[in-house]
Design an enzyme around this catalytic site. Structure first.
Site, PDB file in Angstrom:
ATOM      1  N   LYS A  54       0.842  -1.203   0.000  1.00  0.00           N
ATOM      2  CA  LYS A  54       0.000   0.000   0.000  1.00  0.00           C
ATOM      3  C   LYS A  54       0.877   1.252   0.000  1.00  0.00           C
ATOM      4  CE  LYS A  54      -3.992  -2.323   1.991  1.00  0.00           C
ATOM      5  NZ  LYS A  54      -4.789  -2.724   3.134  1.00  0.00           N
ATOM      6  N   GLN A  98      -5.168  -1.528   9.308  1.00  0.00           N
ATOM      7  CA  GLN A  98      -5.048  -2.858   8.701  1.00  0.00           C
ATOM      8  C   GLN A  98      -5.638  -3.924   9.624  1.00  0.00           C
ATOM      9  OE1 GLN A  98      -3.981  -3.371   5.568  1.00  0.00           O
ATOM     10  NE2 GLN A  98      -4.242  -5.575   5.698  1.00  0.00           N
ATOM     11  N   ASP A 121     -11.474   2.900   3.716  1.00  0.00           N
ATOM     12  CA  ASP A 121     -11.806   1.476   3.668  1.00  0.00           C
ATOM     13  C   ASP A 121     -13.319   1.273   3.579  1.00  0.00           C
ATOM     14  OD1 ASP A 121     -10.001  -0.650   3.651  1.00  0.00           O
ATOM     15  OD2 ASP A 121      -9.375  -0.289   5.717  1.00  0.00           O
TER      16      ASP A 121
END
Ligand code: GUN
Length: 283
Positions: A54, A98, A121
């Site tokens: 990422k 995460q 997200d």
């Protein structure tokens, strides 16, 4: 029928080229560089690899990115404090925590502290709720990538029967909602489903998102179906999906490989969401 391969890597590359152009426009017109903060707690090996990917992808498209690598024994309130600091940071337009988080940390509580406008997200209840209602929202990256891959085949989703296998909050559930929004008739299968084979056999579109290698065998697939494999498991160092690719490829009309299908799209959709966050925040 021999399926055509949906090349997620190539499609991803095309979308990233566009993102690079849009980042330059945003820099030139508003002096803004999209910024993403990624928080990772603990030493999960797969998560560390994803976070490095990422970070690298952000740099490649000209974003500012900052990774916060916290130890396994980090407390929930330490993560919340960091999220709240990043909520106030004008250089940061998107925040991602995460998953999975270490045991004892409640991911829903953590996600609820991310400002919905920075929730790239799409896991905050406000974004999930708006997505369910069909209102503008951030959409989780993997399901967003799945819809993009299906659309890139040029085939209609409208009116098709889509069968989603897996009901996780990250992939299965939002994928089902997005397919419904595209007017598919949607069935969701999961670990308690009685006759998986019978359901998959009726699918014009199969979305497998379980993480169970070869769960979806070639003989289950209806002739001409579109098969999207979002499963990822490492076996002997090799990434494998949920679909028995070698057999399914002879039945499907379109199929994603693993690796090189859904995987590259997830990060690309994260970049798209972060760009959208930066644009929205400079309005
Ligand atoms: N872990 C596996 N997939 C994801 C994802 O899309 N976002 C986050 N935050 N964690 C993940």
């Amino acid at each position: 029928m021999k399926a055509q391969i949906i090349d997620g890597k190539k499609i991803s590359g095309e979308i990233r080229e566009n993102i690079i152009k849009e980042v330059n426009d945003l820099k030139n017109s508003h002096g803004i560089v999209p910024g993403l903060a990624v928080i990772i707690a603990g030493d999960d090996e797969a998560s560390s690899v994803y976070v490095s990917m990422k970070e690298k992808s952000c740099k490649n498209v000209g974003f500012y990115s900052q990774a916060y690598k916290l130890p396994q024994n980090t407390t929930q309130s330490e993560i919340i404090d960091l999220v709240e600091k990043l909520n106030q940071d004008p250089k940061i337009h998107g925040i991602l925590v995460q998953l999975p988080l270490p045991k004892g940390i409640n991911e829903d509580i953590i996600n609820s502290h991310i400002l919905p406008s920075k929730d790239v997200d799409g896991f905050h209840a406000v974004n999930s709720g708006n997505m369910l209602l069909g209102k503008p929202s951030f959409v989780p990256c993997t399901p967003k990538g799945i819809i993009e891959l299906i659309k890139r085949t040029g085939e209609e989703i409208n009116g098709k029967h889509a069968v989603v296998i897996g009901r996780s909050n990250i992939v299965g559930k939002p994928a089902a909602v997005l397919l419904l929004r595209e007017n598919a008739t949607v069935t969701i299968c999961h670990s308690k489903t009685k006759d998986l084979k019978q359901h998959v056999a009726m699918a014009d579109i199969v979305v497998a998102a379980v993480g169970s290698p070869n769960l979806i065998t070639g003989d289950m697939i209806k002739e001409g179906a579109i098969v999207i494999d979002a499963g990822t498991r490492k076996i002997d160092g090799k990434l494998v999906g949920d679909v028995e690719f070698d057999k399914a490829v002879d039945k499907a009309s379109w199929i994603t490989p693993v690796p090189g299908g859904v995987g590259p799209m997830t990060i690309t959709m994260l970049l798209q969401n972060t760009l959208k966050a930066a644009r929205d925040q400079c309005k």
